[in-house]
Design a protein around this motif. Structure first.
Motif, PDB file in Angstrom:
ATOM      1  N   LEU A   1      -3.997  18.504  -3.841  1.00  0.00           N
ATOM      2  CA  LEU A   1      -3.367  17.357  -5.331  1.00  0.00           C
ATOM      3  C   LEU A   1      -1.985  17.771  -5.221  1.00  0.00           C
ATOM      4  N   PHE A   2      -1.479  18.701  -4.713  1.00  0.00           N
ATOM      5  CA  PHE A   2       0.116  19.118  -4.817  1.00  0.00           C
ATOM      6  C   PHE A   2       0.433  18.128  -3.270  1.00  0.00           C
ATOM      7  N   TYR A   3      -0.339  17.935  -2.169  1.00  0.00           N
ATOM      8  CA  TYR A   3       0.603  17.724  -0.944  1.00  0.00           C
ATOM      9  C   TYR A   3       0.407  16.355  -1.300  1.00  0.00           C
ATOM     10  N   LEU A   4      -0.931  15.469  -1.862  1.00  0.00           N
ATOM     11  CA  LEU A   4      -1.675  14.324  -1.888  1.00  0.00           C
ATOM     12  C   LEU A   4      -0.019  13.979  -2.892  1.00  0.00           C
ATOM     13  N   ALA A   5       0.312  14.647  -3.651  1.00  0.00           N
ATOM     14  CA  ALA A   5       0.867  13.632  -4.542  1.00  0.00           C
ATOM     15  C   ALA A   5       2.432  13.714  -3.762  1.00  0.00           C
ATOM     16  N   ASP A   6       2.581  14.461  -3.090  1.00  0.00           N
ATOM     17  CA  ASP A   6       3.593  14.320  -2.563  1.00  0.00           C
ATOM     18  C   ASP A   6       3.240  13.434  -1.258  1.00  0.00           C
ATOM     19  N   LEU A   7       2.533  13.011  -0.380  1.00  0.00           N
ATOM     20  CA  LEU A   7       2.510  12.001  -0.141  1.00  0.00           C
ATOM     21  C   LEU A   7       2.853  10.623  -0.737  1.00  0.00           C
ATOM     22  N   VAL A   8       1.755  10.362  -2.147  1.00  0.00           N
ATOM     23  CA  VAL A   8       2.191   8.940  -2.983  1.00  0.00           C
ATOM     24  C   VAL A   8       3.575   9.160  -3.264  1.00  0.00           C
ATOM     25  N   GLU A   9       4.622  10.238  -3.357  1.00  0.00           N
ATOM     26  CA  GLU A   9       6.200  10.037  -3.735  1.00  0.00           C
ATOM     27  C   GLU A   9       6.720   9.296  -2.264  1.00  0.00           C
ATOM     28  N   PHE A  10       5.958   9.922  -1.237  1.00  0.00           N
ATOM     29  CA  PHE A  10       6.091   9.032   0.068  1.00  0.00           C
ATOM     30  C   PHE A  10       6.158   7.158   0.494  1.00  0.00           C
ATOM     31  N   ILE A  11       5.414   7.640   0.579  1.00  0.00           N
ATOM     32  CA  ILE A  11       4.063   6.068   0.666  1.00  0.00           C
ATOM     33  C   ILE A  11       5.475   5.095  -0.608  1.00  0.00           C
ATOM     34  N   ALA A  12       5.950   5.735  -1.686  1.00  0.00           N
ATOM     35  CA  ALA A  12       5.417   4.639  -3.102  1.00  0.00           C
ATOM     36  C   ALA A  12       6.913   4.504  -2.369  1.00  0.00           C
ATOM     37  N   LEU A  13       7.277   5.665  -2.281  1.00  0.00           N
ATOM     38  CA  LEU A  13       8.977   5.500  -1.827  1.00  0.00           C
ATOM     39  C   LEU A  13       8.904   3.938  -0.623  1.00  0.00           C
ATOM     40  N   LYS A  14       7.903   4.175   0.344  1.00  0.00           N
ATOM     41  CA  LYS A  14       8.034   3.048   1.773  1.00  0.00           C
ATOM     42  C   LYS A  14       7.713   1.795   0.485  1.00  0.00           C
ATOM     43  N   ILE A  15       6.538   1.323   0.023  1.00  0.00           N
ATOM     44  CA  ILE A  15       6.298   0.167  -0.897  1.00  0.00           C
ATOM     45  C   ILE A  15       7.408  -0.331  -1.500  1.00  0.00           C
ATOM     46  N   SER A  16       8.069   0.378  -2.115  1.00  0.00           N
ATOM     47  CA  SER A  16       9.406   0.247  -3.257  1.00  0.00           C
ATOM     48  C   SER A  16       8.132  -0.202  -4.844  1.00  0.00           C
ATOM     49  N   ILE A  17       7.516   1.084  -4.762  1.00  0.00           N
ATOM     50  CA  ILE A  17       7.039   1.575  -6.189  1.00  0.00           C
ATOM     51  C   ILE A  17       8.466   2.087  -6.875  1.00  0.00           C
ATOM     52  N   ALA A  18       8.623   2.005  -7.777  1.00  0.00           N
ATOM     53  CA  ALA A  18       9.933   2.180  -8.671  1.00  0.00           C
ATOM     54  C   ALA A  18       9.339   3.406  -8.874  1.00  0.00           C
ATOM     55  N   ASP A  19      10.210   4.300  -8.680  1.00  0.00           N
ATOM     56  CA  ASP A  19       9.789   5.612  -9.123  1.00  0.00           C
ATOM     57  C   ASP A  19       9.273   6.691 -10.178  1.00  0.00           C
ATOM     58  N   ASP A  20       9.700   5.298 -11.737  1.00  0.00           N
ATOM     59  CA  ASP A  20       9.163   6.007 -12.863  1.00  0.00           C
ATOM     60  C   ASP A  20       7.748   5.380 -13.147  1.00  0.00           C
ATOM     61  N   ASP A  21       7.230   4.395 -12.057  1.00  0.00           N
ATOM     62  CA  ASP A  21       6.215   3.672 -11.964  1.00  0.00           C
ATOM     63  C   ASP A  21       4.962   4.201 -11.410  1.00  0.00           C
ATOM     64  N   TYR A  22       4.880   5.710 -12.989  1.00  0.00           N
ATOM     65  CA  TYR A  22       3.863   5.627 -12.688  1.00  0.00           C
ATOM     66  C   TYR A  22       2.298   5.551 -12.541  1.00  0.00           C
ATOM     67  N   ALA A  23       2.165   4.606 -13.287  1.00  0.00           N
ATOM     68  CA  ALA A  23       0.628   3.631 -13.369  1.00  0.00           C
ATOM     69  C   ALA A  23       0.351   3.231 -11.371  1.00  0.00           C
ATOM     70  N   MET A  24       1.276   2.619 -11.717  1.00  0.00           N
ATOM     71  CA  MET A  24       0.846   2.385  -9.870  1.00  0.00           C
ATOM     72  C   MET A  24       0.711   3.149  -8.996  1.00  0.00           C
ATOM     73  N   LYS A  25       1.664   4.554  -9.522  1.00  0.00           N
ATOM     74  CA  LYS A  25       1.066   5.334  -8.228  1.00  0.00           C
ATOM     75  C   LYS A  25       0.499   6.286  -8.368  1.00  0.00           C
ATOM     76  N   LEU A  26      -0.634   6.162  -9.683  1.00  0.00           N
ATOM     77  CA  LEU A  26      -1.313   6.662  -9.603  1.00  0.00           C
ATOM     78  C   LEU A  26      -2.335   5.866  -9.068  1.00  0.00           C
ATOM     79  N   ALA A  27      -2.812   4.308  -9.343  1.00  0.00           N
ATOM     80  CA  ALA A  27      -3.209   3.378  -8.486  1.00  0.00           C
ATOM     81  C   ALA A  27      -3.244   4.065  -6.509  1.00  0.00           C
ATOM     82  N   LEU A  28      -1.915   4.224  -6.415  1.00  0.00           N
ATOM     83  CA  LEU A  28      -1.872   4.648  -5.053  1.00  0.00           C
ATOM     84  C   LEU A  28      -3.284   5.438  -5.044  1.00  0.00           C
ATOM     85  N   PHE A  29      -2.631   6.467  -5.341  1.00  0.00           N
ATOM     86  CA  PHE A  29      -3.124   8.152  -4.948  1.00  0.00           C
ATOM     87  C   PHE A  29      -4.534   7.626  -4.937  1.00  0.00           C
TER      88      PHE A  29
END
Lengths: 586, 71
Positions: free
Chosen positions: A281-309
């Motif tokens: 889980l924690f590694y996947l969360a890091d992966l999400v953070e990494f990809i979110a940064l690459k595809i310009s998902i805002a840092d506080d946009d947790y809903a989008m990060k959840l969809a990405l996860f």
């Protein structure tokens, strides 16, 4: 799903929540509206696509990657994994696709369902989506009264989308209001205990709501309104994925062997994926953070990060499980052997198959081909022939085989009919009638043709019974002329059976049509009154009057048998309905 | 103007597909092609039985075609 005393208890619990908390009432109403929307969308899409979805699913599962891509695309577009599952189980049962292809579609479908999370997180929680819901419902309603099926389908999709958005709006409002009185975030749990508790909660919620999409919408709206912590939302999403398999397993209990196989494949996939996601889980969360940064998902946009996860862990699941598809197929085939059905009953038809028109039509066709094979056996025996001795031979050789085969074959046609034909024929007529319910006029026409074909086969068998009596009688007699006449009838029917055997192997509709037309013109020669042979035989005193009447009747039976089986060939082996209709031009 | 064009495109998409007349034409063309290819096949065939069989089949298709044209 909730049976016995559990169901009233469930209703009471819901009623208690509804009357005790106004905010919870709004959230639950949101879930209910969301679910109604999903149903409208599914029905509307079925109507709008007009069988296109079924055609795509049937033709695009030859290889595992293609099947996965098809499952992903079709679920993303239809926004319903349950619709895809129903179609796939039907196709698998009708043997239109392989188990490996079906499993591929289910894998892809898991990725496809994650698009709902993207829709909710990107539109649902960011804009006042309820504002757009109303025009959608209004236009959808207007379209749903249109006489054109496609407009009605589009209407259903718009109404469905409108309700889905409205449901999200209600959930969002409910959570916003709830926040002022009760902050669910205070129950946030960290560490692996939190993981297990929230995974379990996500699973239970999905089992109760019966839709992982609705659970995801609920999680995303709760997350967007800060009612739950981001990590707990990830855990709930894993739980929703596992919970959906429980629903599928329970649903498959009443399904056939194929339905059970797919439900277990789905279960294995989601358990493996879920276990992986929990452990990493924690590694996947890091992966999400990494990809979110690459595809310009805002840092506080947790809903989008959840969809990405949600998408990432399902893709990883496919990558993990798909290399073992071959082994999974072998395991599942062994786990659920096809029930040892009565061999004289329908092989391809059951209540799962008839739910999808394309599968029902194909399964009925295969079943009638099966009926025809049985009929050929008995028809050949009635002519004192074994089919393998004359089928596939040149015409001259067929004559020789028929003349040499004078030994009576002891087949009791009445018994054969009772044992091998009647139940199968009954099943065909039953399922043909049941399957017609939700069909288009064109499909109903196809079913009608198939019913005619099965009736013609049965009629041919009944006529063969009449013919058999005198073949056996006169083949043993001393009168050469009557023997020749009966041999002539035998040869002509055998030639027709052989021609149809050749036709079955021909894939070109026009060629089949041409061959059938030639056969039809040849068949007329069997009418002994029309061709004048009977007059000649009587006038020359070659046969007595008793023989003459037998011959007249039997030539008619031979004519009817040939006409019926040629008609069957026309209905079964000309695939294009337009070309099939040309066959009826006289 | 653009809306009008878009409406026409949508109308075409939602219309029931090809008209009966178009379908008939397509069918006749396909039938013509098949007859031509069968004639070619007959010419090339060296088996007299096969030639006779093809001849009958071609005649059957021509008969069907004539009946459609007359209708």
């Amino acid at each position: 799903m909730l049976k016995g005393s559990v169901y009233p208890l469930f209703l009471l619990a819901i009623a208690y929540i509804l009357f005790s908390s106004n905010d919870a009432k709004i959230i639950i109403a949101g879930i209910a509206i969301f679910l109604i929307g999903m149903t409208f969308m599914e029905d509307g899409f079925k109507l709008f696509s007009g069988g296109m979805l079924e055609r795509v699913l049937e033709k695009s599962t030859q290889t595992l990657p293609r099947a996965i891509a098809t499952g992903f695309l079709s679920t993303s577009i239809a926004q319903s994994s349950s619709l895809i599952s129903i179609v796939i189980i039907s196709f698998l049962s009708a043997e239109l696709i392989t188990l490996s292809g079906a499993i591929g579609v289910i894998f892809g479908s898991n990725i496809g369902t994650t698009t709902t999370a993207w829709i909710v997180s990107s539109f649902g929680v960011k804009i006042d989506i309820a504002y757009y819901a109303m025009p959608m419902i209004i236009f959808g309603s207007i379209f749903s009264f249109h006489e054109n099926k496609s407009y009605r389908g589009l209407g259903g999709v718009l109404i469905g989308l409108g309700f889905v958005f409205l449901g999200i709006g209600y959930m969002k409002d409910g959570f916003e209001a709830l926040k002022s009185g009760l902050d669910l975030a205070q129950y946030a749990m960290e560490g692996y205990l939190g993981v297990l508790v929230y995974v379990l909660l996500g699973g239970i919620a999905t089992v109760i709501i019966q839709s992982s999409s609705a659970t995801m919408a609920l999680i995303i709206t709760a997350l967007a309104t800060n009612q739950i912590e981001y990590f707990n939302a990830l855990e709930l999403a894993i739980g929703a994925n596992i919970g959906t398999t429980v629903t599928a397993i329970i649903g498959s209990l009443t399904s056939n062997a194929n339905g059970k196989r797919l439900a277990v494949a789905h279960f294995i996939f989601n358990i493996v994926t879920g276990a992986f996601a929990i452990v990493f889980l924690f590694y996947l969360a890091d992966l999400v953070e990494f990809i979110a940064l690459k595809i310009s998902i805002a840092d506080d946009d947790y809903a989008m990060k959840l969809a990405l996860f949600h998408t990432i862990f399902n893709i990883i699941g496919v990558l993990l499980v798909s290399p073992f598809t071959g082994r999974l197929v072998i395991y599942l085939q062994g786990l659920f052997n096809k029930e040892p059905k009565d061999i004289n009953r329908a092989k391809y038809l059951d209540k799962v198959v008839v739910e999808v028109p394309e599968a029902a039509i194909m399964a009925l066709k295969k079943e009638i081909e099966n009926l025809y094979e049985n009929a050929i056996e008995v028809l050949s025996h009635a002519l004192s022939l074994h089919r393998h001795t004359f089928m596939g031979l040149d015409e001259d050789k067929i004559v020789t085989v028929v003349e040499k085969s004078v030994q009576k074959i002891d087949t009791n046609i009445d018994e054969f009919y009772e044992k091998k034909i009647k139940s199968l024929y009954g099943d065909i007529i039953h399922y043909a009638t049941v399957s017609q319910e939700n069909m288009t006029p064109l499909d109903k026409n196809k079913i009608y043709s198939l019913k005619l074909a099965s009736r013609d086969i049965v009629e041919a068998i009944k006529d063969a019974k009449e013919l058999q009596k005198n073949i056996n009688r006169y083949m043993k007699g001393k009168n050469k002329f009557i023997k020749d006449e009966y041999n002539y009838l035998r040869v002509e029917i055998a030639k027709t059976l052989d021609s149809i055997y050749q036709i079955q192997k021909n894939g070109d509709d026009f060629e089949v049509l041409a061959k059938i037309k030639v056969l039809e013109s040849n068949i007329d020669k069997l009418d002994i009154i029309k061709n004048g042979r009977i007059d000649k035989l009587i006038r020359n005193g070659d046969i007595d009057s008793k023989m003459a009447t037998s011959l007249i009747n039997d030539s008619f039976f031979a004519l009817e048998i040939s006409k019926n089986i040629v008609h069957v060939a026309k209905l079964l082996w000309i695939k294009d309905t337009e070309i099939q209709a040309l066959g009826e031009v006289r | 103007m653009k809306i009008g064009r878009l409406y026409k495109k949508l109308e075409k998409f939602f219309s029931k597909g090809k008209k009966d007349e178009e379908k008939r034409e397509d069918l006749l063309n396909a039938l013509d092609e098949k007859i031509a290819s069968m004639k070619e096949k007959m010419k090339k065939s060296e088996d007299s039985n096969k030639k006779e069989e093809l001849k009958k089949e071609i005649e059957a298709l021509i008969e069907i075609k004539d009946k459609i044209v007359k209708e």
